[in-house]
Design an enzyme around this catalytic site. Structure first.
Site, mmCIF file in Angstrom:
data_model
loop_
_atom_site.group_PDB
_atom_site.id
_atom_site.type_symbol
_atom_site.label_atom_id
_atom_site.label_comp_id
_atom_site.label_asym_id
_atom_site.label_seq_id
_atom_site.Cartn_x
_atom_site.Cartn_y
_atom_site.Cartn_z
ATOM 1 N N GLY A 87 53.803 43.610 52.417
ATOM 2 C CA GLY A 87 54.450 44.874 52.040
ATOM 3 C C GLY A 87 55.742 45.079 52.808
ATOM 4 O O GLY A 87 56.780 45.473 52.245
ATOM 5 N N LYS A 131 45.148 45.756 50.745
ATOM 6 C CA LYS A 131 44.099 44.771 50.467
ATOM 7 C C LYS A 131 43.509 45.013 49.071
ATOM 8 O O LYS A 131 43.245 46.166 48.700
ATOM 9 C CB LYS A 131 43.020 44.931 51.543
ATOM 10 C CG LYS A 131 42.087 43.804 51.683
ATOM 11 C CD LYS A 131 41.311 43.999 52.995
ATOM 12 C CE LYS A 131 40.251 42.959 53.179
ATOM 13 N NZ LYS A 131 39.115 43.021 52.294
ATOM 14 N N ALA A 132 43.312 43.930 48.321
ATOM 15 C CA ALA A 132 42.771 44.070 46.958
ATOM 16 C C ALA A 132 41.367 44.672 46.998
ATOM 17 O O ALA A 132 40.646 44.534 47.980
ATOM 18 C CB ALA A 132 42.732 42.704 46.288
ATOM 19 N N SER A 161 53.864 35.949 44.181
ATOM 20 C CA SER A 161 53.531 34.711 44.886
ATOM 21 C C SER A 161 54.694 34.236 45.739
ATOM 22 O O SER A 161 55.857 34.421 45.390
ATOM 23 C CB SER A 161 53.172 33.600 43.899
ATOM 24 O OG SER A 161 52.923 32.409 44.621
ATOM 25 N N GLY A 174 53.931 33.895 49.447
ATOM 26 C CA GLY A 174 53.582 34.115 50.848
ATOM 27 C C GLY A 174 54.578 35.040 51.523
ATOM 28 O O GLY A 174 55.368 35.726 50.868
ATOM 29 N N LYS A 221 48.603 35.540 37.660
ATOM 30 C CA LYS A 221 48.623 35.258 39.109
ATOM 31 C C LYS A 221 47.300 34.600 39.537
ATOM 32 O O LYS A 221 47.290 33.692 40.387
ATOM 33 C CB LYS A 221 48.867 36.546 39.911
ATOM 34 C CG LYS A 221 48.792 36.351 41.427
ATOM 35 C CD LYS A 221 49.827 35.358 41.909
ATOM 36 C CE LYS A 221 50.004 35.139 43.385
ATOM 37 N NZ LYS A 221 48.951 35.116 44.327
ATOM 38 N N ASN A 278 46.852 30.921 41.192
ATOM 39 C CA ASN A 278 46.109 30.604 42.409
ATOM 40 C C ASN A 278 45.042 29.538 42.163
ATOM 41 O O ASN A 278 44.801 28.690 43.021
ATOM 42 C CB ASN A 278 45.481 31.869 42.997
ATOM 43 C CG ASN A 278 46.491 32.685 43.772
ATOM 44 O OD1 ASN A 278 47.689 32.614 43.500
ATOM 45 N ND2 ASN A 278 46.035 33.470 44.727
ATOM 46 N N ARG A 307 18.325 19.152 21.750
ATOM 47 C CA ARG A 307 18.186 20.600 21.498
ATOM 48 C C ARG A 307 17.331 20.840 20.267
ATOM 49 O O ARG A 307 16.530 21.766 20.199
ATOM 50 C CB ARG A 307 19.569 21.238 21.326
ATOM 51 C CG ARG A 307 20.389 21.298 22.609
ATOM 52 C CD ARG A 307 21.774 21.895 22.356
ATOM 53 N NE ARG A 307 21.717 23.306 22.057
ATOM 54 C CZ ARG A 307 22.141 23.856 20.919
ATOM 55 N NH1 ARG A 307 22.647 23.088 19.975
ATOM 56 N NH2 ARG A 307 22.072 25.152 20.736
HETATM 57 C C1 6PG Z 1 50.606 33.055 46.818
HETATM 58 C C2 6PG Z 1 49.292 32.780 47.469
HETATM 59 C C3 6PG Z 1 48.791 34.040 48.073
HETATM 60 C C4 6PG Z 1 47.724 33.844 49.122
HETATM 61 C C5 6PG Z 1 46.361 33.698 48.546
HETATM 62 C C6 6PG Z 1 45.598 32.564 49.121
HETATM 63 O O1 6PG Z 1 50.699 32.782 45.636
HETATM 64 O O2 6PG Z 1 51.516 33.523 47.508
HETATM 65 O O3 6PG Z 1 48.359 32.331 46.534
HETATM 66 O O4 6PG Z 1 48.441 34.905 47.039
HETATM 67 O O5 6PG Z 1 48.009 32.856 49.991
HETATM 68 O O6 6PG Z 1 45.717 34.897 48.839
HETATM 69 O O7 6PG Z 1 44.320 32.687 48.710
HETATM 70 P P1 6PG Z 1 43.069 32.149 49.489
HETATM 71 O O8 6PG Z 1 42.945 32.952 50.758
HETATM 72 O O9 6PG Z 1 41.968 32.426 48.520
HETATM 73 O O10 6PG Z 1 43.323 30.721 49.769
#
Ligand code: 6PG
Length: 472
Positions: free
Chosen positions: A15, A77-78, A130, A132, A184, A188, A447
């Site tokens: 954020g 947090k989701a 996405s 990071g 998204k 992932n 079956r």
């Molecule tokens: C992104 C990543 C990001 C995050 C995930 C990782 O696209 O920037 O995917 O969303 O790193 O939450 O997920 P895990 O913790 O499940 O590996």
């Protein structure tokens, strides 16, 4: 005076970086965090950008600081915290204000929230982000779901803060309600498969070829100038070169081999199963993370069964060349599966997902960004309705050029007891997919034998039953 053009709630790393990115792009942003000290810290660290930041200590102050109609990004947090935040915000907002959830939400929650907010006249956007921490600050890939009209209102700021691929913004409206968060999630899922397959080839180099981290790093660096050129290959090479200060060893060698997961990979698999679309490479990657977490059991099993001796080792360079191609073949399967899942969801939820656009906005900013995605974008632009990426001319050719390497690696790994579950499932998927006459005729017979489920004949229409004697 309300001078902010947009607000950000939640000043965790993602954020905070999004807010700085917004200010950096010339927009005035109001920020709020439940813990006021975090808001103060953020404001103090904003430096030159602070003149375009209004730090607020209450939600009332925050809402008052944004010019209506207000776009408000929530980056918490989701799950439950998102619902709590919306509930706190809802009474303060006015008609036409837009709440944008930028976290890794389950798209089913997004669909529910979307419906809940439609009534009170506010608008909801579910936005996948996405890239990071660094992406959030310097330009992420942004996948938007919601009303197109709502997207149009926030498009200028979202495209401004997004990553650019050869000048083209990596932000797009992908469809109504849950479309952005669904895409998204699949991003992932593919990310899990990509990472798992990279880890598998690392394992073959480490445990079969006895290579150390630095030598493996050199291989990944070499690959990053070829068809595997991608962010994940680059960071893998970099990670393998980093030394642990405490021991002087490569840091990867002191990291526990149990991978975390927050849910998006698993959701990809659950949704693919619900729609009956095979996503075997993604499934294998999710399962591999779960197995990795069972450390104590794995140690016990090793004690019980031991490891296989490494035998019939081919020339190292030959294996490495095959590994590169095997990884490429595995990638084709994982992406073909991910895109097929999105196509099915698009039909099921009526999103009309634009596949070429999705590939285009994944070319920069996001974790799976790569040269490969540019080729996918080109393939979908040429043939938007293709059922499976593997059937496009470019990817068929890629499979032909890598297929035997994948076979050799999976076979070699199997004979030497090295786990390559994602690569092996990619191979199983290809071999099943390419075979016009499979073996499900036997399953149909079984079956029908035990449950009179009926079967179709190759030489006659309608449903039939076998002349089973029931002698078993
Ligand atoms: C992104 C990543 C990001 C995050 C995930 C990782 O696209 O920037 O995917 O969303 O790193 O939450 O997920 P895990 O913790 O499940 O590996």
């Amino acid at each position: 005076m309300a001078e902010a053009e947009i607000g950000v709630i939640g000043l965790g790393v993602m954020g905070a970086n999004l807010a700085l990115n917004i200010a950096d792009n010339g927009y005035h942003v109001a920020v709020y965090n439940r813990t006021t000290s975090r808001t103060e810290e953020f404001a103090a660290a904003a430096g030159d950008l602070s003149e375009r930041v209004t730090a607020c200590s209450t939600l009332e102050e925050f809402v008052a600081a944004i010019r209506p109609p207000r776009p408000v990004i929530i980056m918490v947090k989701a799950g439950e915290p998102v619902d709590q935040q919306i509930a706190a915000l809802k009474p303060l907002l006015e008609a036409n204000d837009i709440i944008i959830d930028a976290g890794n939400a389950n798209f089913r929650d997004t669909m529910r929230r979307f419906t809940e907010l439609e009534g009170p006249g506010q608008t909801f956007i579910g936005m996948g982000v996405s890239g990071g921490e660094e992406g959030a600050r310097r330009g992420p890939s942004i996948m938007v779901g919601g009303k197109e009209e709502a997207w149009r209102r926030v498009e200028p700021v979202l495209t401004a803060i997004s990553a650019k691929y050869e000048g083209e913004p990596c932000a797009a409206w992908l469809g109504e309600n849950g479309a952005g968060h669904f895409v998204k999630t699949i991003h992932n899922g593919i990310e899990y498969a990509d990472m798992q397959m990279i880890a598998e080839v690392y394992g073959v180099m480490r445990d079969h070829l006895s290579m150390d981290a630095a030598s493996i790093a050199a291989v990944f660096s070499a690959w990053s100038t070829g068809p595997l050129d991608s962010y994940l290959i680059d960071i893998t090479a970099e990670v393998l070169r980093v030394e642990d200060a405490a021991t002087g060893q490569p840091i990867v060698d002191v990291i526990v081999d149990a991978a975390g997961q927050k849910g998006t990979g698993r959701w990809s698999v659950i949704e693919s199963q619900m729609m009956g679309v095979p996503a075997t490479a993604i499934e294998a990657a999710v399962a591999a993370r779960s197995l990795s977490a069972m450390r104590a059991q794995r140690a016990q099993a090793q004690q019980r069964f031991g490891l296989l001796p490494q035998q019939d080792r081919r020339d190292g360079q030959q294996v490495i060349d095959d590994l590169e191609k095997a990884l490429l073949a595995g990638k084709v399967a994982a992406y073909a599966q991910g895109f097929a899942v999105m196509a099915a969801a698009s039909d099921e939820f009526g999103w009309n997902l634009p596949m070429a656009t999705i590939a285009r906005i994944w070319r920069a900013g996001c974790i799976i960004r790569s040269r490969f995605l540019d080729e996918i974008a080109t393939a979908f632009t040429r043939d938007p309705d293709v059922e499976n990426l593997a059937l496009t001319p470019a990817f068929s050719k890629m499979i032909e050029g890598t297929d035997m390497s994948l076979r050799r690696i999976v076979a070699e790994a199997a004979l030497n007891g090295l786990p390559v579950p994602a690569l092996a499932s990619a191979l199983g998927y290809f071999d099943t997919y390419r075979r016009g006459r499979g073996t499900a005729n036997l399953i149909q017979a079984q079956r029908d034998f035990f449950g009179a489920h009926g079967f179709e004949r190759i030489d006659a229409d309608g449903q039939h039953h076998g002349p089973w004697g029931g002698s078993v």
